[in-house]
Every structure is written in structure tokens, then in C-alpha cells.
Design a protein around this motif. Structure first.
Motif, PDB file in Angstrom:
ATOM      1  N   LYS A  95      86.319 -49.893  43.309  1.00 32.91           N
ATOM      2  CA  LYS A  95      86.576 -49.879  41.870  1.00 32.91           C
ATOM      3  C   LYS A  95      87.906 -49.208  41.609  1.00 32.91           C
ATOM      4  N   GLN A  96      88.694 -49.805  40.729  1.00 30.89           N
ATOM      5  CA  GLN A  96      89.982 -49.243  40.332  1.00 30.89           C
ATOM      6  C   GLN A  96      89.763 -48.439  39.058  1.00 30.89           C
ATOM      7  N   ILE A  97      90.086 -47.147  39.106  1.00 36.49           N
ATOM      8  CA  ILE A  97      89.822 -46.246  37.986  1.00 36.49           C
ATOM      9  C   ILE A  97      91.142 -45.665  37.493  1.00 36.49           C
ATOM     10  N   PRO A  98      91.480 -45.873  36.227  1.00 34.24           N
ATOM     11  CA  PRO A  98      92.723 -45.272  35.693  1.00 34.24           C
ATOM     12  C   PRO A  98      92.572 -43.757  35.551  1.00 34.24           C
ATOM     13  N   PHE A  99      93.686 -43.056  35.730  1.00 31.20           N
ATOM     14  CA  PHE A  99      93.667 -41.599  35.617  1.00 31.20           C
ATOM     15  C   PHE A  99      93.217 -41.145  34.230  1.00 31.20           C
TER      16      PHE A  99
END
Length: 109
Positions: A95-99
Motif C-alpha cells: 500500500k502506498q501511504i502519503p506522509f
């Protein structure tokens, strides 16, 4: 005697407009106010994430989307500074999680 607490007596007076307004009011009351992290909390978050990435440890991240919080557990595959996100490898996939969505990080022992 029926112990209905008055629901049968007053139920007929509710109209759909009342129910819509009541449901909107309840949903607004359940919303949590937007909480911005302090500088110290951001430093702690960064430290936990960098330790987990360096050591390959399991980490639980709390993600904030609008007024909803979700916990994700996995290992950090990669930190992408250009895209301002990290890639978390979980049991269900990557999963790509934004900061900006990160709220809390906790290393699993």
C-alpha cells in the motif's frame, strides 16, 4: 403493560425530513475535529518510521482520512521522498501511504 419508552406513541409524528435532520446531526456529532500534529509528534513519527525501515521491523501505522482512522500493520518496503509517500508491505499486499495521512506509528515487538 408494554414498556416501549414512548416510541410507539411518538413514532407517528416523525416525518422523513425530521429523520434526515436527526441523522445529519448525529453524523456531525460523531465527527472528530481535524487534529494537526505538533513538531515533537512529527519528530517521533519520523523516528519510528526510520527505525522500522532501517531494521525491517513490523510497524503499525494509524492513517487519517478525513474523520476516519485506520490501522495498518506491515513492514516498510520503501520511503519515497520525491512523491512524499511510503510503501507499506502488508499481508494483503503493498500500500502506498502519503506522509500527510500518517497520524501515529508504533513499532511491533
Amino acid at each position: 403493560m408494554i414498556n416501549d419508552r414512548g416510541l410507539l406513541k411518538w413514532g407517528a409524528f416523525k416525518i422523513p425530513e425530521h429523520e434526515n435532520l436527526l441523522s445529519q446531526t448525529v453524523s456531525e456529532m460523531k465527527k472528530e475535529p481535524q487534529y494537526d500534529l505538533t513538531e515533537w509528534e512529527l519528530e517521533d513519527l519520523q523516528l519510528e518510521i526510520s527505525n522500522a525501515a532501517d531494521q525491517g521491523k513490523l510497524i503499525t501505522l494509524t492513517i487519517r482520512r478525513e474523520n476516519d482512522f485506520k490501522d495498518l500493520t506491515g513492514t516498510i518496503k520503501r520511503i519515497n521522498g520525491d512523491a512524499n509517500c511510503l510503501i507499506l508491505d502488508t499481508l494483503t499486499g503493498s500500500k502506498q501511504i502519503p506522509f500527510s495521512a500518517l497520524f501515529k506509528a508504533c513499532l511491533e515487538e
